[in-house]
Design a protein around this motif. Structure first.
Motif, PDB file in Angstrom:
ATOM      1  N   LYS A  62       0.839  -1.217   0.000  1.00  0.00           N
ATOM      2  CA  LYS A  62       0.000   0.000   0.000  1.00  0.00           C
ATOM      3  C   LYS A  62       0.868   1.259   0.000  1.00  0.00           C
ATOM      4  CE  LYS A  62      -4.331  -1.550   1.955  1.00  0.00           C
ATOM      5  NZ  LYS A  62      -5.262  -1.536   3.070  1.00  0.00           N
ATOM      6  N   ILE A  63       1.993   1.209   0.693  1.00  0.00           N
ATOM      7  CA  ILE A  63       2.903   2.369   0.701  1.00  0.00           C
ATOM      8  C   ILE A  63       3.545   2.505  -0.682  1.00  0.00           C
ATOM      9  CG2 ILE A  63       5.046   3.305   1.678  1.00  0.00           C
ATOM     10  CD1 ILE A  63       2.755   3.666   3.614  1.00  0.00           C
ATOM     11  N   GLN A  64       3.942   1.371  -1.264  1.00  0.00           N
ATOM     12  CA  GLN A  64       4.509   1.409  -2.626  1.00  0.00           C
ATOM     13  C   GLN A  64       3.508   2.032  -3.596  1.00  0.00           C
ATOM     14  OE1 GLN A  64       6.107  -2.295  -4.214  1.00  0.00           O
ATOM     15  NE2 GLN A  64       6.721  -2.974  -2.177  1.00  0.00           N
ATOM     16  N   ALA A  65       2.255   1.571  -3.505  1.00  0.00           N
ATOM     17  CA  ALA A  65       1.219   2.047  -4.434  1.00  0.00           C
ATOM     18  C   ALA A  65       0.938   3.529  -4.200  1.00  0.00           C
ATOM     19  CB  ALA A  65      -0.053   1.224  -4.252  1.00  0.00           C
ATOM     20  N   PHE A  66       0.904   3.939  -2.924  1.00  0.00           N
ATOM     21  CA  PHE A  66       0.654   5.350  -2.589  1.00  0.00           C
ATOM     22  C   PHE A  66       1.707   6.243  -3.239  1.00  0.00           C
ATOM     23  CE2 PHE A  66       1.745   8.915   0.219  1.00  0.00           C
ATOM     24  CZ  PHE A  66       0.544   9.601   0.211  1.00  0.00           C
ATOM     25  N   CYS A  67       2.960   5.831  -3.141  1.00  0.00           N
ATOM     26  CA  CYS A  67       4.053   6.640  -3.701  1.00  0.00           C
ATOM     27  C   CYS A  67       3.962   6.687  -5.223  1.00  0.00           C
ATOM     28  CB  CYS A  67       5.411   6.084  -3.276  1.00  0.00           C
ATOM     29  SG  CYS A  67       5.723   6.254  -1.518  1.00  0.00           S
ATOM     30  N   LYS A  68       3.691   5.526  -5.810  1.00  0.00           N
ATOM     31  CA  LYS A  68       3.664   5.430  -7.272  1.00  0.00           C
ATOM     32  C   LYS A  68       2.497   6.238  -7.853  1.00  0.00           C
ATOM     33  CE  LYS A  68       4.259   1.822 -10.660  1.00  0.00           C
ATOM     34  NZ  LYS A  68       4.060   0.408 -10.952  1.00  0.00           N
ATOM     35  N   LEU A  69       1.346   6.034  -7.249  1.00  0.00           N
ATOM     36  CA  LEU A  69       0.120   6.663  -7.739  1.00  0.00           C
ATOM     37  C   LEU A  69       0.161   8.184  -7.623  1.00  0.00           C
ATOM     38  CD1 LEU A  69      -2.446   5.049  -8.644  1.00  0.00           C
ATOM     39  CD2 LEU A  69      -3.482   5.784  -6.497  1.00  0.00           C
ATOM     40  N   LEU A  81      10.771  10.772   4.253  1.00  0.00           N
ATOM     41  CA  LEU A  81      10.593   9.331   4.061  1.00  0.00           C
ATOM     42  C   LEU A  81      11.317   8.593   5.175  1.00  0.00           C
ATOM     43  CD1 LEU A  81      11.534   9.119   0.252  1.00  0.00           C
ATOM     44  CD2 LEU A  81       9.219   9.172   1.207  1.00  0.00           C
ATOM     45  N   PHE A  82      10.619   7.677   5.849  1.00  0.00           N
ATOM     46  CA  PHE A  82      11.334   6.869   6.844  1.00  0.00           C
ATOM     47  C   PHE A  82      10.953   5.398   6.716  1.00  0.00           C
ATOM     48  CE2 PHE A  82       8.294   5.798  10.224  1.00  0.00           C
ATOM     49  CZ  PHE A  82       7.249   6.683   9.973  1.00  0.00           C
ATOM     50  N   LEU A  83      11.792   4.578   7.301  1.00  0.00           N
ATOM     51  CA  LEU A  83      11.635   3.131   7.144  1.00  0.00           C
ATOM     52  C   LEU A  83      12.009   2.423   8.446  1.00  0.00           C
ATOM     53  CD1 LEU A  83      11.137   0.897   4.938  1.00  0.00           C
ATOM     54  CD2 LEU A  83      13.623   0.776   4.718  1.00  0.00           C
ATOM     55  N   SER A  84      11.140   1.492   8.874  1.00  0.00           N
ATOM     56  CA  SER A  84      11.473   0.599   9.992  1.00  0.00           C
ATOM     57  C   SER A  84      12.047  -0.684   9.419  1.00  0.00           C
ATOM     58  CB  SER A  84      10.224   0.216  10.790  1.00  0.00           C
ATOM     59  OG  SER A  84       9.582   1.335  11.308  1.00  0.00           O
ATOM     60  N   ALA A  99      12.613   0.612  -1.378  1.00  0.00           N
ATOM     61  CA  ALA A  99      11.289   0.836  -0.768  1.00  0.00           C
ATOM     62  C   ALA A  99      10.562   2.017  -1.398  1.00  0.00           C
ATOM     63  CB  ALA A  99      11.446   1.059   0.738  1.00  0.00           C
ATOM     64  N   TYR A 100      11.315   3.048  -1.750  1.00  0.00           N
ATOM     65  CA  TYR A 100      10.702   4.278  -2.257  1.00  0.00           C
ATOM     66  C   TYR A 100      11.229   4.594  -3.665  1.00  0.00           C
ATOM     67  CZ  TYR A 100       9.254   4.992   2.560  1.00  0.00           C
ATOM     68  OH  TYR A 100       8.674   4.831   3.803  1.00  0.00           O
ATOM     69  N   PRO A 101      10.419   5.281  -4.491  1.00  0.00           N
ATOM     70  CA  PRO A 101      10.901   5.640  -5.838  1.00  0.00           C
ATOM     71  C   PRO A 101      12.156   6.525  -5.748  1.00  0.00           C
ATOM     72  CG  PRO A 101       8.537   6.039  -5.633  1.00  0.00           C
ATOM     73  CD  PRO A 101       9.034   5.701  -4.261  1.00  0.00           C
ATOM     74  N   GLU A 102      13.083   6.278  -6.669  1.00  0.00           N
ATOM     75  CA  GLU A 102      14.367   6.999  -6.661  1.00  0.00           C
ATOM     76  C   GLU A 102      14.164   8.523  -6.691  1.00  0.00           C
ATOM     77  OE1 GLU A 102      16.848   5.716  -9.883  1.00  0.00           O
ATOM     78  OE2 GLU A 102      18.518   7.004  -9.247  1.00  0.00           O
ATOM     79  N   LYS A 106      15.426  11.320  -3.922  1.00  0.00           N
ATOM     80  CA  LYS A 106      16.271  12.478  -4.281  1.00  0.00           C
ATOM     81  C   LYS A 106      15.600  13.790  -3.879  1.00  0.00           C
ATOM     82  CE  LYS A 106      19.201  10.852  -8.001  1.00  0.00           C
ATOM     83  NZ  LYS A 106      18.852  10.211  -9.272  1.00  0.00           N
ATOM     84  N   HIS A 107      14.294  13.829  -4.003  1.00  0.00           N
ATOM     85  CA  HIS A 107      13.528  15.051  -3.729  1.00  0.00           C
ATOM     86  C   HIS A 107      13.332  15.296  -2.217  1.00  0.00           C
ATOM     87  CE1 HIS A 107      10.333  18.033  -4.203  1.00  0.00           C
ATOM     88  NE2 HIS A 107       9.625  17.335  -3.335  1.00  0.00           N
ATOM     89  N   ALA A 108      13.444  14.226  -1.410  1.00  0.00           N
ATOM     90  CA  ALA A 108      13.055  14.311   0.009  1.00  0.00           C
ATOM     91  C   ALA A 108      13.904  15.308   0.800  1.00  0.00           C
ATOM     92  CB  ALA A 108      13.139  12.927   0.645  1.00  0.00           C
ATOM     93  N   LYS A 109      13.228  16.034   1.688  1.00  0.00           N
ATOM     94  CA  LYS A 109      13.900  16.978   2.589  1.00  0.00           C
ATOM     95  C   LYS A 109      14.560  16.216   3.730  1.00  0.00           C
ATOM     96  CE  LYS A 109      12.236  21.009   5.216  1.00  0.00           C
ATOM     97  NZ  LYS A 109      13.012  22.183   4.916  1.00  0.00           N
TER      98      LYS A 109
END
Ligand SMILES: Cc1cc2nc3c(=O)[nH]c(=O)nc-3n(C[C@H](O)[C@H](O)[C@H](O)COP(=O)(O)O)c2cc1C
Length: 158
Positions: A62-69, A81-84, A99-102, A106-109
């Motif tokens: 669901k997180i993958q889909a949320f990011c992609k969509l 973006l954080f990851l456990s 886990a997250y799109p490249e 790159k864009h993340a603060k």
């Protein structure tokens, strides 16, 4: 500035981290468990923090889909973006990168690998077998990285 914190958590660790982040970031952040609550209109938010956890090498679908969509829209926001996960060092970093799109990384603060927990009380029998036999861990462990959370908040709020 309106903020949204979207997360998914299987055994509750990412939820704990997300709640701690919300406390540190302030009340203007709306906390949403993507598994149980429908998403608000993302257009309304200036900052969006996304978090999930790694199980058998991958972050929740669901997180993958949320990011992609929502990628185009997310690239116009301030993103965290954080990851456990229980891996550390390079293996953890590799998991984060898949886990997250490249482009979003790159864009993340702010980005963070916030450690993890093995919570036997929350595992089903298959998970218990995997963790006991394959990982070799026999008792619950808590290795949440509170310094990583603090660094993440510092980057997100500057
Ligand atoms: C069955 C199982 C598989 C896991 N697989 C991985 C893995 O591949 N890599 C990793 O770093 N951590 C792995 N973990 C550790 C989880 O990422 C850790 O338990 C995390 O805190 C879970 O967060 P959550 O409760 O928010 O889902 C695994 C845990 C379980 C129970």
């Amino acid at each position: 500035m309106k903020g949204l914190l979207v997360y998914q958590s299987k055994h509750g660790t990412t939820e704990k981290v997300a709640q701690r982040m919300q406390n540190l970031l302030g009340e203007e952040y709306l906390l949403i468990n993507i598994n149980t609550t429908s998403l608000p209109n993302l257009e309304e938010f200036d900052r969006i923090v996304i978090g999930g956890s790694i199980h058998a090498g991958a972050i929740q679908k669901k997180i993958q889909a949320f990011c992609k969509l929502n990628l185009d829209l997310l690239l116009q926001k301030e993103i965290g973006l954080f990851l456990s996960c229980m891996y550390k060092g390079d293996p953890a970093l590799k998991q984060f990168e898949t886990a997250y799109p490249e482009s979003l990384i790159k864009h993340a603060k702010a980005t963070a690998i916030t450690g993890g927990e093995f919570l036997f009380s929350e595992m089903n029998w298959i998970e218990k077998i995997i963790v006991r036999k394959i990982v070799g861990v026999k008792e619950s462990q808590s290795e949440i990285n509170f310094n990583a959370i603090d660094d993440f908040i510092a980057h997100m709020t500057t």
